[in-house]
Scaffold this motif. Structure first.
Motif, PDB file in Angstrom:
ATOM      1  N   ARG A 263      -4.861 -54.994  58.493  1.00 49.50           N
ATOM      2  CA  ARG A 263      -4.515 -56.386  58.808  1.00 49.50           C
ATOM      3  C   ARG A 263      -3.787 -57.056  57.651  1.00 49.50           C
ATOM      4  O   ARG A 263      -2.874 -57.864  57.863  1.00 49.50           O
TER       5      ARG A 263
ATOM      6  N   ILE B 206      -0.073 -55.717  57.636  1.00 57.61           N
ATOM      7  CA  ILE B 206       0.828 -56.242  58.663  1.00 57.61           C
ATOM      8  C   ILE B 206       0.997 -57.759  58.568  1.00 57.61           C
ATOM      9  O   ILE B 206       1.756 -58.353  59.331  1.00 57.61           O
TER      10      ILE B 206
ATOM     11  N   LYS C 158       6.734 -56.180  50.108  1.00 60.39           N
ATOM     12  CA  LYS C 158       7.451 -55.399  51.113  1.00 60.39           C
ATOM     13  C   LYS C 158       8.945 -55.406  50.799  1.00 60.39           C
ATOM     14  O   LYS C 158       9.474 -56.414  50.331  1.00 60.39           O
TER      15      LYS C 158
ATOM     16  N   ILE D 118       8.074 -53.387  60.631  1.00 62.50           N
ATOM     17  CA  ILE D 118       6.815 -52.661  60.811  1.00 62.50           C
ATOM     18  C   ILE D 118       6.469 -52.622  62.290  1.00 62.50           C
ATOM     19  O   ILE D 118       6.495 -53.647  62.980  1.00 62.50           O
TER      20      ILE D 118
ATOM     21  N   TYR E 163       3.318 -51.635  64.886  1.00 59.77           N
ATOM     22  CA  TYR E 163       1.857 -51.593  64.717  1.00 59.77           C
ATOM     23  C   TYR E 163       1.170 -51.338  66.052  1.00 59.77           C
ATOM     24  O   TYR E 163       1.518 -51.944  67.059  1.00 59.77           O
TER      25      TYR E 163
ATOM     26  N   ILE F 125       2.482 -48.335  61.670  1.00 59.11           N
ATOM     27  CA  ILE F 125       1.087 -48.427  61.248  1.00 59.11           C
ATOM     28  C   ILE F 125       0.196 -48.265  62.471  1.00 59.11           C
ATOM     29  O   ILE F 125       0.297 -49.026  63.435  1.00 59.11           O
TER      30      ILE F 125
END
Length: 252
Positions: free
Chosen positions: A49, A52, A64, A70, A72, A144
């Protein structure tokens, strides 16, 4: 120079007096597969968590690369609480995607025939493929996955991991995956991070397999996973799914 997608620097998360994560530092590089393992309550989902952006660390920071995309997939979704929704509508919630990209992702994830189905009617394996499709629509640099095979039977797990390997071969992306399946971890990861609120050890699977912290965390399962990886590449044996192993070297 390595292409660093994301870096956690001394990340800590507290909830009241509880320490959920402490002094977490690592980097994720383009194209690599990193697997996060640890017992129940180790803070794995909390770390996901934070990565992201759904949770702000209490201490430290996560940096980042500019423009990083990303994808997820959550651990599970409460489908029974959702209003009726067809797969096509659910995928559209990922945002605007050109038709060619959408068609490619549906083909790669084998979800083309499901778009008219209701989410709540999907099997566990079908739902995981839909979640994976949604994560891939934005052409992520980093995927992810939080325990993507949770709730699937062993054949379902095997099919999902085979599909993921195919998709990785077709897409230029890194993968950061939480997994309880040590056999898969040792077979597929470039790097393993063992977590129990802090990072107990991290490195290549072969190095991790010899680490006392890893063996203390997983006991007999640790040696068995390494044995299977070294001696069996068909990846079709049954394996345990026990959780909650104690971490003998924990010290706070």
């Amino acid at each position: 120079m390595p292409d660093i997608l994301l870096a956690a620097q001394a990340v800590g998360v507290r909830q009241g007096r509880r320490i959920l994560l402490e002094s977490i530092s690592f980097q994720l590089e383009a194209g690599e597969v990193v697997t996060l393992i640890g017992p129940n309550g180790a803070g794995k989902t909390t770390l996901v968590r934070a990565l992201i952006g759904a949770l702000v660390p209490t201490t430290g920071r996560i940096e980042k690369r500019a423009g990083l995309r990303i994808g997820y997939t959550p651990q599970k979704m409460q489908l029974e609480q959702m209003m009726p929704m067809p797969v096509a509508r659910f995928l559209a919630l990922a945002g605007r995607v050109d038709a060619a990209r959408r068609a490619t992702v549906l083909e790669q994830t084998r979800t083309s025939a499901m778009t008219g189905a209701q989410l709540r009617d999907l099997s566990g394996g079908e739902m995981q493929r839909v979640l994976l499709a949604r994560a891939l629509l934005r052409a992520p640099h980093l995927l992810i996955l939080d325990e993507p095979t949770q709730g699937l039977d062993q054949p379902g797990e095997a099919r999902f991991y085979a599909l993921l390997a195919e998709i990785r071969a077709q897409n230029d992306m890194a993968v950061f995956m939480v997994s309880h399946d040590l056999h898969v971890v040792m077979a597929q990861a470039d790097r393993v991070i063992c977590l129990n609120r802090h990072i107990c050890c991290q490195g290549a699977p072969a190095a991790i397999s010899e680490d006392p912290a890893y063996r203390a965390m997983f006991g007999d399962r640790a040696a068995l996973a390494v044995y299977r990886h070294d001696h069996d590449h068909s990846h079709d044996h049954s394996h345990g799914h026990s959780h909650g192993h104690s971490h003998a070297q924990e010290s706070h």
